[in-house]
Design a protein around this motif. Structure first.
Motif, PDB file in Angstrom:
ATOM      1  N   GLY A 169       0.753  -1.151   0.064  1.00 13.49           N
ATOM      2  CA  GLY A 169       0.089   0.192  -0.109  1.00 13.49           C
ATOM      3  C   GLY A 169       0.850   1.151  -0.056  1.00 13.49           C
ATOM      4  N   THR A 170       0.135   2.211  -0.191  1.00 14.67           N
ATOM      5  CA  THR A 170       1.014   3.660  -0.090  1.00 14.67           C
ATOM      6  C   THR A 170       0.719   4.672   1.198  1.00 14.67           C
ATOM      7  N   ASN A 171       0.242   3.941   2.339  1.00 10.96           N
ATOM      8  CA  ASN A 171       0.004   4.869   3.155  1.00 10.96           C
ATOM      9  C   ASN A 171       1.240   5.207   4.222  1.00 10.96           C
ATOM     10  N   TRP A 172       1.552   5.980   4.659  1.00 12.60           N
ATOM     11  CA  TRP A 172       2.753   6.621   5.415  1.00 12.60           C
ATOM     12  C   TRP A 172       2.459   7.674   6.016  1.00 12.60           C
ATOM     13  N   ASP A 173       2.612   7.413   7.493  1.00 19.02           N
ATOM     14  CA  ASP A 173       2.285   8.784   8.234  1.00 19.02           C
ATOM     15  C   ASP A 173       3.398   9.790   8.169  1.00 19.02           C
ATOM     16  N   THR A 174       2.851  11.023   8.490  1.00 17.63           N
ATOM     17  CA  THR A 174       3.452  12.328   8.258  1.00 17.63           C
ATOM     18  C   THR A 174       3.690  12.955   9.488  1.00 17.63           C
ATOM     19  N   LYS A 175       4.787  14.018   9.591  1.00 13.98           N
ATOM     20  CA  LYS A 175       4.976  14.841  10.741  1.00 13.98           C
ATOM     21  C   LYS A 175       5.235  16.131  10.263  1.00 13.98           C
TER      22      LYS A 175
ATOM     23  N   LYS B 202      19.543  22.782  -8.308  1.00  8.53           N
ATOM     24  CA  LYS B 202      20.404  21.746  -8.446  1.00  8.53           C
ATOM     25  C   LYS B 202      19.981  20.488  -9.096  1.00  8.53           C
ATOM     26  N   HIS B 203      19.000  20.616  -9.800  1.00  3.41           N
ATOM     27  CA  HIS B 203      18.557  19.414 -10.648  1.00  3.41           C
ATOM     28  C   HIS B 203      18.187  18.232  -9.990  1.00  3.41           C
ATOM     29  N   THR B 204      17.583  18.724  -8.760  1.00  2.00           N
ATOM     30  CA  THR B 204      16.732  17.544  -8.077  1.00  2.00           C
ATOM     31  C   THR B 204      15.438  16.854  -8.643  1.00  2.00           C
ATOM     32  N   LYS B 205      15.392  15.827  -8.555  1.00  2.00           N
ATOM     33  CA  LYS B 205      14.200  15.271  -9.062  1.00  2.00           C
ATOM     34  C   LYS B 205      13.321  14.798  -7.994  1.00  2.00           C
ATOM     35  N   SER B 206      13.748  14.432  -6.658  1.00  2.01           N
ATOM     36  CA  SER B 206      12.908  14.024  -5.788  1.00  2.01           C
ATOM     37  C   SER B 206      13.602  14.298  -4.349  1.00  2.01           C
ATOM     38  N   PHE B 207      13.187  14.324  -3.252  1.00  2.00           N
ATOM     39  CA  PHE B 207      13.442  14.733  -1.989  1.00  2.00           C
ATOM     40  C   PHE B 207      12.892  14.291  -0.921  1.00  2.00           C
ATOM     41  N   ILE B 208      13.279  13.621  -0.010  1.00  2.87           N
ATOM     42  CA  ILE B 208      12.497  13.245   1.562  1.00  2.87           C
ATOM     43  C   ILE B 208      13.368  13.191   2.454  1.00  2.87           C
ATOM     44  N   ILE B 209      12.481  13.795   3.446  1.00  2.92           N
ATOM     45  CA  ILE B 209      13.210  13.721   4.992  1.00  2.92           C
ATOM     46  C   ILE B 209      12.186  12.701   5.716  1.00  2.92           C
ATOM     47  N   LEU B 210      12.764  11.796   6.319  1.00  2.73           N
ATOM     48  CA  LEU B 210      12.209  11.160   7.594  1.00  2.73           C
ATOM     49  C   LEU B 210      12.581  11.454   8.764  1.00  2.73           C
ATOM     50  N   VAL B 211      11.741  11.588   9.778  1.00  3.79           N
ATOM     51  CA  VAL B 211      11.987  11.713  11.344  1.00  3.79           C
ATOM     52  C   VAL B 211      11.358  10.595  11.893  1.00  3.79           C
ATOM     53  N   ASN B 212      12.127   9.582  12.463  1.00  2.00           N
ATOM     54  CA  ASN B 212      11.252   8.480  13.254  1.00  2.00           C
ATOM     55  C   ASN B 212      10.622   7.689  12.264  1.00  2.00           C
ATOM     56  N   GLY B 213      10.781   7.757  10.969  1.00  2.00           N
ATOM     57  CA  GLY B 213      10.086   6.830  10.168  1.00  2.00           C
ATOM     58  C   GLY B 213       8.961   7.734   9.231  1.00  2.00           C
ATOM     59  N   ARG B 214       8.578   8.791   9.782  1.00  2.00           N
ATOM     60  CA  ARG B 214       7.535   9.628   9.290  1.00  2.00           C
ATOM     61  C   ARG B 214       7.998  10.733   8.565  1.00  2.00           C
ATOM     62  N   ILE B 215       7.216  10.553   7.487  1.00  2.00           N
ATOM     63  CA  ILE B 215       7.730  11.557   6.118  1.00  2.00           C
ATOM     64  C   ILE B 215       7.341  13.341   6.870  1.00  2.00           C
ATOM     65  N   VAL B 216       8.512  14.023   6.764  1.00  2.00           N
ATOM     66  CA  VAL B 216       8.384  15.476   7.341  1.00  2.00           C
ATOM     67  C   VAL B 216       8.470  16.370   5.894  1.00  2.00           C
ATOM     68  N   MET B 217       9.077  16.076   4.800  1.00  2.00           N
ATOM     69  CA  MET B 217       9.255  16.645   3.761  1.00  2.00           C
ATOM     70  C   MET B 217       9.243  15.529   2.372  1.00  2.00           C
ATOM     71  N   GLU B 218       8.539  15.698   1.721  1.00  2.00           N
ATOM     72  CA  GLU B 218       8.681  14.915   0.416  1.00  2.00           C
ATOM     73  C   GLU B 218       8.175  15.756  -0.947  1.00  2.00           C
ATOM     74  N   ASN B 219       9.235  16.003  -1.551  1.00  2.00           N
ATOM     75  CA  ASN B 219       9.146  16.950  -2.676  1.00  2.00           C
ATOM     76  C   ASN B 219       9.547  16.509  -3.932  1.00  2.00           C
ATOM     77  N   TYR B 220       8.834  16.720  -5.233  1.00  2.00           N
ATOM     78  CA  TYR B 220       9.139  16.289  -6.295  1.00  2.00           C
ATOM     79  C   TYR B 220       9.448  17.298  -7.319  1.00  2.00           C
TER      80      TYR B 220
ATOM     81  N   GLY C 298      16.541   3.427   3.813  1.00  4.33           N
ATOM     82  CA  GLY C 298      17.222   4.115   4.755  1.00  4.33           C
ATOM     83  C   GLY C 298      16.618   3.783   6.031  1.00  4.33           C
ATOM     84  N   LEU C 299      15.291   3.877   6.080  1.00  6.26           N
ATOM     85  CA  LEU C 299      14.536   3.494   7.292  1.00  6.26           C
ATOM     86  C   LEU C 299      15.136   2.310   8.200  1.00  6.26           C
ATOM     87  N   LEU C 300      15.397   1.257   7.158  1.00 10.37           N
ATOM     88  CA  LEU C 300      15.894  -0.215   7.747  1.00 10.37           C
ATOM     89  C   LEU C 300      17.099   0.117   8.336  1.00 10.37           C
ATOM     90  N   MET C 301      18.077   0.746   7.605  1.00  9.65           N
ATOM     91  CA  MET C 301      19.388   0.938   8.105  1.00  9.65           C
ATOM     92  C   MET C 301      19.469   2.154   9.324  1.00  9.65           C
TER      93      MET C 301
END
Length: 356
Positions: free
Chosen positions: A39-45, A67-85, A238-241
């Motif tokens: 599924g696609t559910n993912w908790d956010t903060k 700087k030619h980024t395509k995607s960017f994510i920040i997780l804190v404690n596994g929750r999505i804080v930023m997700e940008n495309y 990354g979260l697994l690690m």
């Protein structure tokens, strides 16, 4: 490479403002979250809920887009804080990991070892036979699986490039005596396939990809086999690690191997583990260089950060002290580069501004 060396050396003209590894109360008190495997559910903060600075968000996004980024994510404690495309990329778009995927190979090597298929201290030829290099048999037999994990195979790196056909794997130094960034690590995939009796991709999918809900596939690119996935799949890894090889309460990679993989693995390049880059060490080496540079690789990055770094600025940053994972996918921020560039240091200035 000149640009890379200049950019990283110039970082030492400034005070390392990324040395603080302190936590805030929010990140230390909150439990680790793991998104469902399907599924696609993912908790956010939210930024505000973390007590971070909303006014620092737009400068970060502007820099990423510049700087030619395509995607960017920040997780804190596994929750999505930023997700940008950016630039037409989306949550369902796949992109290549490049050398960021080296850490996938390291992880599968650890899994194969914990399942009893291999021992990383054994010579490579135990699993794929002799004459896998053009070296003499006595020199080839010095090369262990651990040498491939730590980039200390002694294989010639400049004259033959990244070609890993036997005729191109020629002797430069005894295994264990020289650190050099080289594509020969991919022989670990052959080791695992032979030892398990499965194809590399089938073993990878069963033991890692499907267990943590990643998508993706291994495909040829620039004479290499590289991993392609969406950005959330990279974030899942990354979260697994961040959780030391466990997905929630399920052990995917044992903690003993994880600890070894994310610690200095040899005494030549202190900033390298098992195909992971390590920040905060007293010195480091760079790809295609035998020079040793003083200080931390990313001066503005947290000292406890470990990193998967790929060509053209594919990034996985894992920061245990902040319970944080940062993902960046895209084209090269500036010029084409192998893994490291001064983009990392400036990016971390922008990330630090969120919470410092």
């Amino acid at each position: 490479m000149t640009k890379i060396l200049f950019g990283l050396l110039s970082a030492f003209l400034f005070i390392n403002c990324g040395s603080s590894d302190s936590n805030d109360d929010t990140t230390t008190s909150e439990s680790m979250y793991f998104p469902p495997v399907s599924g696609t559910n993912w908790d956010t903060k939210s930024i505000s809920a973390l007590g971070w600075k909303q006014e620092a968000v737009q400068p970060l996004l502007d820099y990423l887009e510049l700087k030619h980024t395509k995607s960017f994510i920040i997780l804190v404690n596994g929750r999505i804080v930023m997700e940008n495309y950016f630039n037409g990329h989306s949550a369902t778009s796949n992109w290549y990991w490049a050398s960021t995927g080296k850490t996938l190979t390291a992880t599968l090597t650890g899994i194969a070892e914990q399942e009893g298929f291999i021992n990383i201290n054994n010579k490579v030829s135990n699993y794929i036979g002799t004459a896998w290099t053009a070296e003499t048999i006595d020199k080839e037999n010095l090369i262990t699986c651990k040498n491939l994990l730590t980039m200390t195979s002694g294989i010639e790196d400049i004259a033959n490039g990244d070609d890993v056909s036997p005729s191109k794997l020629t002797y430069k130094a005894d295994a264990g005596t020289r650190w050099v960034y080289h594509n020969v690590y991919v022989k670990l995939q052959d080791v695992i396939a032979q030892a398990t009796g499965q194809s590399w991709s089938n073993y990878f999918n069963a033991k890692l990809r499907d267990k943590i809900g990643m998508n993706g596939v291994w495909l040829p690119l620039d004479n290499n086999i590289v991993y392609f996935s969406n950005t959330r799949s990279m974030a899942r890894f990354g979260l697994l690690m961040l959780n030391k090889g466990k997905w929630d309460d399920t052990v995917i990679l044992n903690e003993t191997f994880f600890n070894a993989a994310t610690s200095t693995s040899q005494n030549i390049n202190l900033s390298y583990g098992y195909l992971w880059w390590l920040n905060g060490k007293s010195s480091y080496h760079l790809p295609q260089s035998q020079l040793q540079f003083p200080g931390s690789i990313i001066a503005n990055g947290p000292n406890d950060m470990f990193m998967a770094l790929g060509k053209n600025d594919q990034k996985i940053y894992v920061i245990p002290s902040k319970k944080m994972v940062v993902i960046r996918m895209g084209d090269a921020a500036d010029n084409v580069n192998l893994a490291l560039s001064d983009f990392d240091d400036v990016l971390w200035q922008k990330i630090n501004a969120l919470y410092k």
